[in-house]
Design a protein around this motif. Structure first.
Motif, PDB file in Angstrom:
ATOM      1  N   THR A  27      42.886 -28.061  15.713  1.00  8.04           N
ATOM      2  CA  THR A  27      42.613 -28.189  14.276  1.00  8.04           C
ATOM      3  C   THR A  27      43.086 -26.932  13.541  1.00  8.04           C
ATOM      4  OG1 THR A  27      40.810 -28.635  12.689  1.00  8.04           O
ATOM      5  CG2 THR A  27      40.283 -27.191  14.527  1.00  8.04           C
ATOM      6  N   GLY A  28      43.018 -26.975  12.215  1.00  8.24           N
ATOM      7  CA  GLY A  28      43.177 -25.783  11.383  1.00  8.24           C
ATOM      8  C   GLY A  28      44.447 -24.985  11.635  1.00  8.24           C
ATOM      9  N   LEU A  29      44.285 -23.673  11.643  1.00  4.47           N
ATOM     10  CA  LEU A  29      45.441 -22.782  11.750  1.00  4.47           C
ATOM     11  C   LEU A  29      46.106 -22.914  13.117  1.00  4.47           C
ATOM     12  CD1 LEU A  29      44.042 -19.563   9.997  1.00  4.47           C
ATOM     13  CD2 LEU A  29      45.043 -21.623   9.000  1.00  4.47           C
ATOM     14  N   GLY A  30      45.324 -23.097  14.166  1.00  5.43           N
ATOM     15  CA  GLY A  30      45.884 -23.232  15.521  1.00  5.43           C
ATOM     16  C   GLY A  30      46.776 -24.457  15.620  1.00  5.43           C
ATOM     17  N   GLN A  31      46.342 -25.544  14.982  1.00  6.90           N
ATOM     18  CA  GLN A  31      47.176 -26.747  14.995  1.00  6.90           C
ATOM     19  C   GLN A  31      48.501 -26.491  14.270  1.00  6.90           C
ATOM     20  OE1 GLN A  31      46.471 -30.420  12.395  1.00  6.90           O
ATOM     21  NE2 GLN A  31      46.029 -31.223  14.440  1.00  6.90           N
ATOM     22  N   ALA A  32      48.419 -25.864  13.100  1.00  4.61           N
ATOM     23  CA  ALA A  32      49.644 -25.613  12.321  1.00  4.61           C
ATOM     24  C   ALA A  32      50.586 -24.684  13.078  1.00  4.61           C
ATOM     25  CB  ALA A  32      49.273 -25.013  10.967  1.00  4.61           C
ATOM     26  N   GLY A  60      38.593 -18.965  17.245  1.00  2.00           N
ATOM     27  CA  GLY A  60      37.680 -17.968  16.684  1.00  2.00           C
ATOM     28  C   GLY A  60      36.542 -18.645  15.959  1.00  2.00           C
ATOM     29  N   ILE A  61      35.442 -17.915  15.834  1.00  3.87           N
ATOM     30  CA  ILE A  61      34.274 -18.442  15.120  1.00  3.87           C
ATOM     31  C   ILE A  61      33.769 -17.401  14.129  1.00  3.87           C
ATOM     32  CG2 ILE A  61      33.523 -20.026  16.933  1.00  3.87           C
ATOM     33  CD1 ILE A  61      31.477 -17.903  17.813  1.00  3.87           C
ATOM     34  N   ILE A  62      32.927 -17.865  13.213  1.00  2.00           N
ATOM     35  CA  ILE A  62      32.332 -16.969  12.218  1.00  2.00           C
ATOM     36  C   ILE A  62      30.850 -17.328  12.098  1.00  2.00           C
ATOM     37  CG2 ILE A  62      32.895 -18.499  10.252  1.00  2.00           C
ATOM     38  CD1 ILE A  62      33.676 -15.856   8.721  1.00  2.00           C
ATOM     39  N   ARG A  63      29.990 -16.345  11.958  1.00  3.26           N
ATOM     40  CA  ARG A  63      28.558 -16.596  11.714  1.00  3.26           C
ATOM     41  C   ARG A  63      28.163 -15.786  10.490  1.00  3.26           C
ATOM     42  NH1 ARG A  63      26.463 -18.074  17.054  1.00  3.26           N
ATOM     43  NH2 ARG A  63      27.914 -19.726  17.631  1.00  3.26           N
ATOM     44  N   ARG A  64      27.431 -16.425   9.568  1.00  7.18           N
ATOM     45  CA  ARG A  64      27.069 -15.762   8.310  1.00  7.18           C
ATOM     46  C   ARG A  64      25.565 -15.545   8.215  1.00  7.18           C
ATOM     47  NH1 ARG A  64      31.691 -16.629   5.166  1.00  7.18           N
ATOM     48  NH2 ARG A  64      32.935 -18.298   6.057  1.00  7.18           N
ATOM     49  N   ALA A  65      25.165 -14.315   7.949  1.00  5.51           N
ATOM     50  CA  ALA A  65      23.759 -13.986   7.653  1.00  5.51           C
ATOM     51  C   ALA A  65      23.729 -12.567   7.113  1.00  5.51           C
ATOM     52  CB  ALA A  65      22.897 -14.086   8.923  1.00  5.51           C
ATOM     53  N   VAL A  90      29.058 -11.061   7.106  1.00  6.98           N
ATOM     54  CA  VAL A  90      29.748 -11.495   8.330  1.00  6.98           C
ATOM     55  C   VAL A  90      30.023 -10.279   9.236  1.00  6.98           C
ATOM     56  CG1 VAL A  90      30.769 -13.641   7.461  1.00  6.98           C
ATOM     57  CG2 VAL A  90      31.937 -11.491   7.014  1.00  6.98           C
ATOM     58  N   PRO A  91      28.978  -9.491   9.560  1.00  6.03           N
ATOM     59  CA  PRO A  91      29.247  -8.217  10.250  1.00  6.03           C
ATOM     60  C   PRO A  91      29.935  -8.379  11.612  1.00  6.03           C
ATOM     61  CG  PRO A  91      26.886  -8.734  10.252  1.00  6.03           C
ATOM     62  CD  PRO A  91      27.532  -9.690   9.294  1.00  6.03           C
ATOM     63  N   SER A  92      29.552  -9.383  12.393  1.00 12.45           N
ATOM     64  CA  SER A  92      30.194  -9.499  13.713  1.00 12.45           C
ATOM     65  C   SER A  92      31.630  -9.999  13.566  1.00 12.45           C
ATOM     66  CB  SER A  92      29.398 -10.400  14.664  1.00 12.45           C
ATOM     67  OG  SER A  92      29.255 -11.707  14.157  1.00 12.45           O
ATOM     68  N   TYR A  93      31.868 -10.851  12.574  1.00  7.99           N
ATOM     69  CA  TYR A  93      33.242 -11.333  12.346  1.00  7.99           C
ATOM     70  C   TYR A  93      34.144 -10.160  11.942  1.00  7.99           C
ATOM     71  CZ  TYR A  93      36.995 -14.405  10.678  1.00  7.99           C
ATOM     72  OH  TYR A  93      38.209 -15.040  10.505  1.00  7.99           O
ATOM     73  N   THR A  94      33.657  -9.341  11.009  1.00 11.31           N
ATOM     74  CA  THR A  94      34.449  -8.181  10.573  1.00 11.31           C
ATOM     75  C   THR A  94      34.701  -7.234  11.741  1.00 11.31           C
ATOM     76  OG1 THR A  94      33.490  -8.367   8.376  1.00 11.31           O
ATOM     77  CG2 THR A  94      34.534  -6.264   8.924  1.00 11.31           C
ATOM     78  N   ALA A  95      33.663  -6.981  12.533  1.00 13.97           N
ATOM     79  CA  ALA A  95      33.833  -6.086  13.684  1.00 13.97           C
ATOM     80  C   ALA A  95      34.852  -6.669  14.659  1.00 13.97           C
ATOM     81  CB  ALA A  95      32.486  -5.869  14.381  1.00 13.97           C
ATOM     82  N   VAL A 108      42.381 -23.121   3.772  1.00 19.28           N
ATOM     83  CA  VAL A 108      41.526 -24.311   3.778  1.00 19.28           C
ATOM     84  C   VAL A 108      41.431 -24.844   5.207  1.00 19.28           C
ATOM     85  CG1 VAL A 108      41.249 -26.656   2.876  1.00 19.28           C
ATOM     86  CG2 VAL A 108      42.252 -24.862   1.430  1.00 19.28           C
ATOM     87  N   THR A 109      40.328 -24.511   5.897  1.00 19.50           N
ATOM     88  CA  THR A 109      40.061 -25.021   7.256  1.00 19.50           C
ATOM     89  C   THR A 109      38.533 -25.125   7.407  1.00 19.50           C
ATOM     90  OG1 THR A 109      39.778 -22.866   8.300  1.00 19.50           O
ATOM     91  CG2 THR A 109      42.036 -23.704   8.220  1.00 19.50           C
ATOM     92  N   ASN A 110      38.092 -25.578   8.589  1.00 21.15           N
ATOM     93  CA  ASN A 110      36.637 -25.648   8.873  1.00 21.15           C
ATOM     94  C   ASN A 110      35.978 -24.285   8.728  1.00 21.15           C
ATOM     95  OD1 ASN A 110      37.179 -28.260   9.663  1.00 21.15           O
ATOM     96  ND2 ASN A 110      37.307 -27.750  11.846  1.00 21.15           N
ATOM     97  N   ASN A 111      36.722 -23.239   9.102  1.00 25.42           N
ATOM     98  CA  ASN A 111      36.215 -21.864   9.106  1.00 25.42           C
ATOM     99  C   ASN A 111      35.715 -21.435   7.721  1.00 25.42           C
ATOM    100  OD1 ASN A 111      36.930 -18.901   8.448  1.00 25.42           O
ATOM    101  ND2 ASN A 111      36.855 -18.838  10.678  1.00 25.42           N
ATOM    102  N   THR A 112      36.335 -21.959   6.665  1.00 26.77           N
ATOM    103  CA  THR A 112      36.000 -21.518   5.297  1.00 26.77           C
ATOM    104  C   THR A 112      35.238 -22.592   4.513  1.00 26.77           C
ATOM    105  OG1 THR A 112      38.199 -22.250   4.600  1.00 26.77           O
ATOM    106  CG2 THR A 112      37.936 -19.908   5.075  1.00 26.77           C
ATOM    107  N   GLU A 113      34.722 -23.600   5.230  1.00 23.61           N
ATOM    108  CA  GLU A 113      34.035 -24.711   4.563  1.00 23.61           C
ATOM    109  C   GLU A 113      32.844 -24.206   3.741  1.00 23.61           C
ATOM    110  OE1 GLU A 113      33.736 -27.862   7.373  1.00 23.61           O
ATOM    111  OE2 GLU A 113      32.529 -29.079   5.990  1.00 23.61           O
TER     112      GLU A 113
END
Ligand code: NAP
Length: 248
Positions: A19-24, A89-94, A150-155, A187-192
């Motif tokens: 999906t997403g960027l990997g598919q493209a 890759g994944i992202i977690r927000r808090a 998104v501290p772990s994503y940025t790190a 525009v992908t699942n990551n930024t939904e």
């Protein structure tokens, strides 16, 4: 002169290619002539069809890239490869004040640890065979900036940019190119979640000089370039594809 972007009969291992960027990226590499080894946890059926439409073959390897456990099996099943794209890759927000250890570890393991050990496994094979190859890391604007909640994503993505340079320093003289693509806002699942937040979505769009979010196929050309002979003298670069975001 032969086309320097031609990838005919090269084999590209792309993680998260369903999906997403990997598919493209996978489809772009296939359109340039490469066969694809798609590694991920969801079946890449849609990508397989698109790769086939480009006249190339996709081999799927099912693996959870949340840990290094499947790497030996992936290497054995993939066979010889010429190009590695660490895209999964994944992202977690808090809020950082409340951020959990589980959300820290999951993101760091998938986005950074597995990307390193897959790069190591692939490069080890190339070094043993006395040949070079191409490694492309999928970084982020948060390889350069801090982001919000998104501290772990940025790190992880800042770490990936550093790792790109570290590996380039060690492996460039062996003919192994290690570079990264840093996508802006796509525009992908990551930024939904981001796109669903009206205020954040508007603020982001206002800052993009191109006046639009990226669509996954905006990345294909850079991926082909970094996978091809055209980029043979590029090492340790983190190439932004961001509609001008960083220029603001
Ligand atoms: P996406 O649509 O959520 O795709 C993420 C991909 O990673 C999916 O194929 C997903 O598989 C795979 N993945 C995640 N965890 C995995 C695991 N444990 N094992 C195997 N595969 C796993 O998001 P995307 O935007 O295309 O993201 C691709 C890359 O681009 C990520 O590294 C992301 O951080 C980066 N990026 C995205 C943006 C953006 O604006 N979209 C910007 C900068 C960087 P499943 O489908 O099975 O979950």
């Amino acid at each position: 002169m032969a086309n320097p972007f031609d990838l005919t009969d090269r084999v590209a291992l792309v993680t998260g290619a369903n999906t997403g960027l990997g598919q493209a990226i996978a489809v772009g590499l296939a359109q340039a002539g490469a066969d694809i080894v798609a590694v991920g946890r969801s079946a890449p059926n849609e990508t397989r069809a698109k790769v086939a439409a480009a006249g190339r073959k996709l081999t799927a390897i099912a693996a959870d890239l949340g840990s290094t456990e499947p790497i030996d099996r992936i290497m054995a099943d993939a066979g010889p490869i010429d190009i590695l794209v660490n895209n999964a890759g994944i992202i977690r927000r808090a809020d950082s004040a409340e951020f959990s250890e589980a959300d820290w570890d999951a993101v760091m393991d998938t986005n950074l640890k597995v990307a390193f050990f897959l790069s190591q496994a692939v490069a080890k094979g190339w070094i043993a065979q006395g040949r070079g190859g191409k490694i492309i890391q999928v970084a982020s604007m948060l390889s350069f900036q801090g982001g919000l909640r998104v501290p772990s994503y940025t790190a992880s993505k800042s770490g990936l940019a550093g790792l790109t340079k570290a590996l380039a320093n060690e492996w460039a003289h062996l003919g192994i190119n290690v570079n990264a693509i840093a996508p802006g806002y796509f525009v992908t699942n990551n930024t939904e979640a981001l796109r669903a937040d009206e205020t954040r979505s508007r603020q982001i769009l206002e800052r993009i000089p191109a006046g639009r979010w990226g669509t996954p196929d905006d990345l294909a050309g850079v991926a082909v370039f970094l996978a091809s002979r055209a980029s043979d003298y590029m090492h340790g670069a983190v190439v932004a594809v961001d509609g001008g975001w960083l220029a603001r």
